[in-house]
Design an enzyme around this catalytic site. Structure first.
Site: not given
Ligand code: GLN
Length: 500
Positions: A79, A154, A178
Site C-alpha cells: 500500500k 482505503s 481499510s
Molecule cells: N473509511 C474509514 C475512513 O475513511 C477508514 C479508513 C481507514 O481505515 N484508513 O476514515
C-alpha cells in the site's frame, strides 16, 4: 491453472522444491499486471527492475542452499502509505507527488529481510481517508468482480491486486476498516492486528491512535504467515508492544473450534445491513456451529456511537498529523515564485495538493479541537471510546471471539456515494469499534450475496494480543466453507481479460 492462481504458501512450496524460481514467479505476476491492471488500476507504481533484482538474489541464495524464510521469493503488493526507500510514495495524494522517501518503513525492512519481493505500490484513498479508493488523486481502483464497482477503501488497490491475481500477498493499513472492508468486498482475507502489534514506523500517519498495518492475502494461512513476518516489537515506534507475537500461523493451522464461544454482536446486524450479507453471515455461523463452536449473543450498546466518535477522533488526529505537509519539507510546492511569502505558498500548496475529503477532515478536526469546542466534541468522543472498550471487555467475558458481517453491503457502484460523505462513512459501521478499542479484527469471505452475486465478508474480532484466536476461528471457518463450495470463492469471479 496458472501459477499466479496458487495461494502464497503453495507458491513458496514450489520455490522450495525447485520447480519454480522467484524470477519466473515475479515475471508471471508482472505479465498478469500488464494484462489486467489497465482495467483494475490496483497499482500506482511498479518497481519491476528492483523486484526482479530481489527475486534473482533470492534464487541465487536458494541455489547455494542457504536456508530462507518461508515466503522468500514470493511477490507482494505494498500500500502506497508505507515508505520504501527510493520508491515514490504518494499516499494517493497529489501533495506527495514525486516524493521518494529516504528510508524503509519497519514493515518494509521486515519484508525485505524475509526475502519477499515487492512488486510495487498500490492505490488508495488519499491519506487513507475513504471507503472506496475513489478519493485517490490518481483515479479509482476497480473491483475485479465487477469493474463498475468499488474495491473498498482505503486499501482498495491492495485488495484488488489479490482478487485480480496480480499479487498473492499485500500489505494494507486499517484506521477504521481499510484492510477489512476492501477484503470483504473483493472476496479476499484482510487482518487488522492488535494496535501496537505491527510497527507504525514509516507508515504515513492519518490517525496515530487508530492506524495499524496488517496482512492481506487470499487465504487465512497466507495472512497468518505474512502477519508473523511483519509483526513484533520495534524500538522505533513507541506504541509498539514489547511482547512475543501471538502464534498466528499455528492457530491458523489448528482447524478446530470445538468448545469455543463465538459472540454474535447484536448491534452489528439488522437495520442497514443488506439481506444477502446477513444470509451469508448466518451461513458462516452455521458452519462454525457444525464445527463444534458455541454461539452466544452479546450486546455492545455503545457501538451505536462508535462511528460518530470515530469521525471526531480520526479527523482531529489527522488535522494535527497532516500539518506537516506545509510545502517546505515534502512533495509539491506551488507558487514559490520569489514574490510570495511562506504562508501564501503554504496556502496555495495545500489548496492544490489536498483533495476535498482530506480538506473536509482537516477542517472538521481543527474545529473539534478548537478551544471552547474541545470538551464538547473531542472530549466526548474520547469518552465514547472508553465506553466502546468497556463493551468489548464485557463481551469478551462471555465469548472467546466476537463476530459480525465485515461491511453492511456488498461492493457498490463507482460514483454512487461520492457526493454523500455520511453514506460513505457508514461502510465502516462494523469495523470501526475494533480500531477504537485497539483489538484485532479479520475479514474473510463467507460467500456471495444472492441478490447481486458479490462477495460478503465475515468479521472475527479477538481481544488485544490474542490475535491467534481470530486466526484459529478464521482458519476453521475457511476450511468448512471451502469443503462446502468445493473451490475458493475467487474461482467464481468473472474472468478478467488475460487472467487464468
Ligand atoms: N473509511 C474509514 C475512513 O475513511 C477508514 C479508513 C481507514 O481505515 N484508513 O476514515
Amino acid at each position: 491453472m496458472s501459477v499466479i492462481n496458487l495461494a502464497a504458501h503453495e507458491m513458496a512450496a514450489k520455490l522450495n522444491d525447485g520447480s519454480l524460481t522467484s524470477v519466473e514467479l515475479t515475471n508471471a505476476h508482472y505479465d498478469q499486471i500488464a494484462q489486467v491492471d489497465e482495467a483494475v488500476h490496483a497499482f500506482l507504481y511498479l518497481d519491476k527492475e528492483g523486484a526482479l533484482e530481489q527475486a534473482a538474489a533470492i534464487d541465487a541464495k536458494r541455489a547455494q542452499g542457504e536456508s530462507l524464510a518461508p515466503f522468500a521469493g514470493v511477490p507482494l503488493a505494498l500500500k502506497d502509505v508505507l515508505t520504501q526507500k527510493g520508491i515514490p510514495t504518494t499516499c494517493g495524494s497529489k501533495m506527495l507527488e514525486g516524493w521518494r522517501p529516504p528510508y524503509d518503513a519497519t514493515v518494509v525492512t521486515r519484508l525485505k529481510e524475509a526475502g519477499i519481493v515487492i512488486l510495487g505500490k498500490t492505490n488508495m484513498d488519499e491519506f487513507a481517508m475513504g471507503s472506496s479508493t475513489e478519493n485517490s488523486a490518481y483515479g479509482p481502483t476497480h473491483n475485479p468482480w465487477d469493474l463498475d464497482r468499488i474495491p473498498g477503501g482505503s486499501g482498495g488497490g491492495s485488495a484488488a491486486s489479490l482478487a485480480a491475481f496480480e499479487a498473492p500477498l499485500a500489505i494494507g493499513t486499517d484506521t477504521g476498516g481499510s484492510i477489512r472492508q476492501p477484503a470483504a468486498v473483493t472476496g479476499t482475507v484482510g487482518v487488522k492486528p492488535t494496535y501496537g502489534g505491527v510497527s507504525r514506523y514509516g507508515l504515513v500517519a492519518f490517525s496515530s491512535s487508530l492506524d495499524q498495518a496488517g496482512p492481506c492475502a487470499r487465504t487465512v494461512l497466507d495472512a497468518a504467515m505474512l502477519h508473523e513476518v511483519i509483526a513484533g516489537h520495534d524500538p522505533k515506534d513507541s506504541t509498539s508492544i514489547n511482547a512475543p507475537v501471538p502464534q498466528v500461523v499455528k492457530a491458523a493451522k489448528k482447524l478446530d473450534v470445538k468448545g469455543m464461544k463465538i459472540g454474535v454482536v447484536k448491534e452489528l446486524q439488522g437495520d442497514g445491513f443488506q439481506r444477502g450479507v446477513l444470509d451469508r453471515f448466518h451461513d458462516g455461523l452455521d458452519a462454525l456451529i457444525a464445527a463444534g463452536a458455541e454461539i452466544v449473543e452479546v450486546s455492545c450498546p455503545t457501538f451505536d456511537y462508535a462511528l460518530a466518535a470515530y469521525y471526531l477522533i480520526a479527523p482531529s488526529e489527522c488535522s494535527s498529523n497532516l500539518a506537516r505537509f506545509d510545502s517546505m519539507r515534502y512533495g509539491i510546492r506551488i507558487g514559490d515564485d520569489g514574490n510570495r511569502g511562506a504562508e501564501e505558498v503554504m496556502n496555495l500548496t495545500r489548496h492544490e495538493g489536498f483533495g476535498p475529503e482530506v480538506k473536509r477532515r482537516i477542517i472538521l478536526g481543527t474545529y473539534a479541537l478548537s478551544s471552547g469546542y474541545y470538551d464538547a466534541y473531542y472530549g466526548s468522543a474520547q469518552k465514547v471510546r472508553t465506553l466502546v472498550m468497556r463493551d468489548f471487555n464485557a463481551a469478551f467475558e462471555k465469548a472467546d471471539v466476537l463476530v459480525s458481517p465485515s461491511a453492511p453491503t456488498t461492493a457498490f457502484k463507482i460514483g454512487e456515494q461520492v457526493d454523500d460523505p455520511l453514506a460513505m462513512y457508514l461502510n465502516d459501521i462494523a469495523t470501526i469499534p475494533v480500531n477504537m478499542a485497539g483489538i484485532g479484527g479479520m475479514s474473510l469471505p463467507c460467500g456471495l450475496a444472492t441478490e447481486d452475486g458479490l462477495p460478503v465478508g465475515f468479521q472475527i474480532m479477538s481481544p488485544a494480543m490474542k490475535d491467534d484466536l481470530m486466526y484459529q476461528v478464521g482458519g476453521t471457518l475457511e476450511a468448512a466453507l471451502l469443503s462446502k463450495w468445493g473451490a475458493p470463492i475467487l474461482s467464481q469471479a468473472p474472468e478478467l481479460a488475460g487472467s487464468k
